[in-house]
Structures are given as structure tokens and as C-alpha cells.
Design a protein around this motif. Structure first.
Motif, mmCIF file in Angstrom:
data_model
loop_
_atom_site.group_PDB
_atom_site.id
_atom_site.type_symbol
_atom_site.label_atom_id
_atom_site.label_comp_id
_atom_site.label_asym_id
_atom_site.label_seq_id
_atom_site.Cartn_x
_atom_site.Cartn_y
_atom_site.Cartn_z
ATOM 1 N N GLY A 60 0.790 -1.220 0.000
ATOM 2 C CA GLY A 60 0.000 0.000 0.000
ATOM 3 C C GLY A 60 0.823 1.271 0.000
ATOM 4 N N THR A 61 2.059 1.184 -0.436
ATOM 5 C CA THR A 61 2.942 2.348 -0.430
ATOM 6 C C THR A 61 4.020 2.208 -1.493
ATOM 7 N N LEU A 62 4.556 3.355 -1.921
ATOM 8 C CA LEU A 62 5.692 3.382 -2.838
ATOM 9 C C LEU A 62 7.007 3.531 -2.097
ATOM 10 N N CYS A 63 6.964 3.694 -0.760
ATOM 11 C CA CYS A 63 8.161 3.973 0.020
ATOM 12 C C CYS A 63 8.411 2.904 1.075
ATOM 13 N N PHE A 64 9.662 2.506 1.198
ATOM 14 C CA PHE A 64 10.092 1.620 2.275
ATOM 15 C C PHE A 64 11.088 2.388 3.126
ATOM 16 N N VAL A 65 10.793 2.498 4.427
ATOM 17 C CA VAL A 65 11.662 3.242 5.343
ATOM 18 C C VAL A 65 12.361 2.264 6.280
ATOM 19 N N ASP A 66 13.681 2.359 6.313
ATOM 20 C CA ASP A 66 14.494 1.495 7.165
ATOM 21 C C ASP A 66 15.454 2.381 7.948
ATOM 22 N N LYS A 67 15.092 2.665 9.201
ATOM 23 C CA LYS A 67 15.886 3.571 10.042
ATOM 24 C C LYS A 67 16.037 4.919 9.334
ATOM 25 N N MET A 120 15.316 5.882 3.215
ATOM 26 C CA MET A 120 14.014 5.760 2.563
ATOM 27 C C MET A 120 14.220 5.362 1.108
ATOM 28 N N VAL A 121 13.550 4.288 0.706
ATOM 29 C CA VAL A 121 13.605 3.792 -0.665
ATOM 30 C C VAL A 121 12.252 4.058 -1.311
ATOM 31 N N THR A 122 12.249 4.776 -2.429
ATOM 32 C CA THR A 122 11.003 5.151 -3.102
ATOM 33 C C THR A 122 10.999 4.620 -4.527
ATOM 34 N N LEU A 123 9.953 3.895 -4.888
ATOM 35 C CA LEU A 123 9.803 3.442 -6.276
ATOM 36 C C LEU A 123 9.219 4.579 -7.099
ATOM 37 N N THR A 124 9.905 4.971 -8.165
ATOM 38 C CA THR A 124 9.463 6.105 -8.980
ATOM 39 C C THR A 124 9.008 5.714 -10.374
ATOM 40 N N SER A 125 9.278 4.479 -10.796
ATOM 41 C CA SER A 125 8.788 4.038 -12.105
ATOM 42 C C SER A 125 8.690 2.522 -12.134
ATOM 43 N N TYR A 126 7.764 2.026 -12.951
ATOM 44 C CA TYR A 126 7.593 0.583 -13.128
ATOM 45 C C TYR A 126 6.845 0.328 -14.419
ATOM 46 N N LYS A 127 7.298 -0.644 -15.194
ATOM 47 C CA LYS A 127 6.510 -1.150 -16.320
ATOM 48 C C LYS A 127 6.914 -2.580 -16.609
ATOM 49 N N TRP A 128 5.986 -3.307 -17.212
ATOM 50 C CA TRP A 128 6.195 -4.704 -17.623
ATOM 51 C C TRP A 128 5.620 -4.809 -19.021
ATOM 52 N N SER A 129 6.465 -5.178 -20.000
ATOM 53 C CA SER A 129 6.099 -5.079 -21.407
ATOM 54 C C SER A 129 6.016 -6.442 -22.080
ATOM 55 N N PHE A 134 9.367 -11.265 -22.105
ATOM 56 C CA PHE A 134 8.806 -10.127 -21.396
ATOM 57 C C PHE A 134 9.984 -9.258 -20.959
ATOM 58 N N THR A 135 9.817 -7.951 -20.983
ATOM 59 C CA THR A 135 10.836 -7.051 -20.447
ATOM 60 C C THR A 135 10.177 -6.088 -19.461
ATOM 61 N N GLY A 136 10.909 -5.676 -18.472
ATOM 62 C CA GLY A 136 10.367 -4.756 -17.482
ATOM 63 C C GLY A 136 11.435 -3.823 -16.979
ATOM 64 N N GLU A 137 10.994 -2.846 -16.197
ATOM 65 C CA GLU A 137 11.923 -1.876 -15.646
ATOM 66 C C GLU A 137 11.315 -1.248 -14.407
ATOM 67 N N PHE A 138 12.150 -1.000 -13.394
ATOM 68 C CA PHE A 138 11.695 -0.197 -12.260
ATOM 69 C C PHE A 138 12.871 0.621 -11.743
ATOM 70 N N THR A 139 12.541 1.752 -11.118
ATOM 71 C CA THR A 139 13.562 2.664 -10.596
ATOM 72 C C THR A 139 13.296 2.929 -9.119
ATOM 73 N N LEU A 140 14.350 2.867 -8.323
ATOM 74 C CA LEU A 140 14.282 3.183 -6.904
ATOM 75 C C LEU A 140 15.158 4.402 -6.619
ATOM 76 N N THR A 141 14.627 5.331 -5.857
ATOM 77 C CA THR A 141 15.396 6.491 -5.396
ATOM 78 C C THR A 141 15.651 6.337 -3.905
ATOM 79 N N VAL A 142 16.910 6.349 -3.508
ATOM 80 C CA VAL A 142 17.303 6.157 -2.115
ATOM 81 C C VAL A 142 17.745 7.493 -1.514
#
Length: 219
Positions: free
Chosen positions: A165-172, A175-184, A207-215
Motif C-alpha cells: 500500500g505504499t511506494l516507500c520503504f523506510v528502514d531507520k 528511505m527507498v522510493t519506487l518512482t517508475s515501473y513497467k512490464w512489457s 517479457f521485459t520490465g523496468e523499475f527505478t528506486l530512489t534512495v
């Protein structure tokens, strides 16, 4: 009376033990991406029991593998014994990953659950999106997945779990945020790099896909 030799031996042992303890603590505090699963969903993000790709690998896992690349090189693979991932995310920055899987049917929606720090039952980030079918398409739109019926890393081999239910994972302080995702679908990039259980060509496009994480550091 303690001899100089015994004193030095004691100090050396203490230093080594302290170094090991420090290394263990540092390793335990590391923020890492330790698993991901891609799975068919309906339009609400609920797992539909269709295609499943994961990074679990090993005996007892019959689901197709998802093979992950960063900067053009495979992170996992190239065989069934090296499917699991453990990607350090301690350094702030932008991390982009490509994904490859062997397709069967090519329609509907696909969810992505990301797992962190060895907790491969409860996802830290969950999203889903319609499959991309346009070769010229940029990163497609995606939705946060909070559906009660998503999958752990083990897929259907274990009970369903709620989406994060979130795009962000916080560990101490990280913070890791998912900013893009696709599956083609397989006709988007027309590339054949992987098979169901190895990172070797199968004779059919992937199938090809991509996702981006911003830390980022938050405190």
C-alpha cells in the motif's frame, strides 16, 4: 603476572572479536533489496493466479524466474542456483533495474512486490500496472497496490499477503522510493536473453520490465 606475549595475544583477540561484532552490526543495519515477484493481477491489483515470476529459485520453486540487470549486467543468474538477489541500497542515489522473463500469455495487469532485508513474506513496496504493448511507449503509469490478495516471494506456494500500500520503504534513516515501473509484452523490445529457469536464450522473445528506486537519507 601477565606476560607481554599473553597481553598482546589478549588484545589481538579482543580487537578481532570487536571487529567481527562491528561488521555483524553494520551488515545487520544494511538496507537491501532481497527479493521481488511479478504476478498477474486483475484491474484492482488482486493476484489472479496467472503468470508468476520470482527471484526465489532453488528446489521446490516451480515458478518462472525473473532475471534482473543493472547497467546492462545480470545481477542474478545465470542458472537456477543463483536466482536470489541481495542488492545494497545504503548509498543515496537513483537505481534503475531491467527485468526479463519467459512469457506465455500477454495481456492483463501485472503486479510487482519488492522485499527488503530478508523479509520475503511481507512486501515493502507494492505496485501494479496494465501490461505495456507499445514499442515506443515511455514508462507507463502504475498504481500503488494495497489489495489484500497479493503474493509473497514464494508465490502461490504460501498464503496470500496484503500489498504494501505504499511506494516507500523506510528502514531507520534510509528511505527507498519506487518512482517508475513497467512490464512489457515480448514484441516491445524483441529481445531473447532468458529462459524460464536460466538466463540463456530460449528461442522466443522475452517479457521485459523496468523499475527505478530512489534512495535518500531522512535523518
Amino acid at each position: 603476572m601477565i606476560s607481554i606475549k599473553n597481553l598482546l595475544s589478549t588484545l589481538s583477540t579482543t580487537f578481532i572479536a570487536g571487529s567481527i561484532a562491528l561488521f555483524t552490526v553494520s551488515k545487520a543495519q544494511s538496507t537491501s533489496l532481497t527479493g521481488l515477484i511479478i504476478f498477474s493481477t486483475d484491474k484492482s491489483g488482486s493476484a489472479s493466479g496467472g503468470q508468476i515470476f520470482n527471484t526465489r529459485g532453488g528446489r521446490g520453486d516451480d515458478f518462472y524466474n525473473v532475471w534482473v540487470q543493472q547497467n546492462g549486467k545480470f545481477i542474478n543468474g545465470l542458472d537456477e542456483g543463483n536466482v536470489p538477489i541481495n542488492i545494497s541500497l545504503d548509498i543515496p542515489g537513483v537505481y534503475t533495474f531491467k527485468m526479463y522473463g519467459e512469457p506465455t500469455f500477454e495481456f492483463g495487469y501485472f503486479g510487482l512486490n519488492l522485499f527488503f532485508n530478508g523479509n520475503n513474506t511481507k512486501p515493502g513496496i507494492s505496485v501494479f500496472a496494465p501490461i505495456n504493448t507499445l514499442p515506443a511507449s515511455p514508462i507507463t503509469s502504475f498504481s500503488v497496490n494495497s489489495n489484500a490478495n497479493t503474493l509473497p516471494l514464494a508465490g502461490l506456494a504460501e498464503s496470500a499477503v496484503p500489498g504494501a500500500g505504499t511506494l516507500c520503504f523506510v528502514d531507520k534513516s534510509t528511505m527507498v522510493t519506487l518512482t517508475s515501473y513497467k512490464w512489457s509484452s515480448s514484441n516491445v523490445e524483441n529481445i531473447d536473453l532468458v529462459s524460464p529457469f536460466s538466463a540463456h536464450p530460449s528461442g522466443s522473445n522475452d517479457f521485459t520490465g523496468e523499475f527505478t528506486l530512489t534512495v535518500t537519507k531522512i535523518r
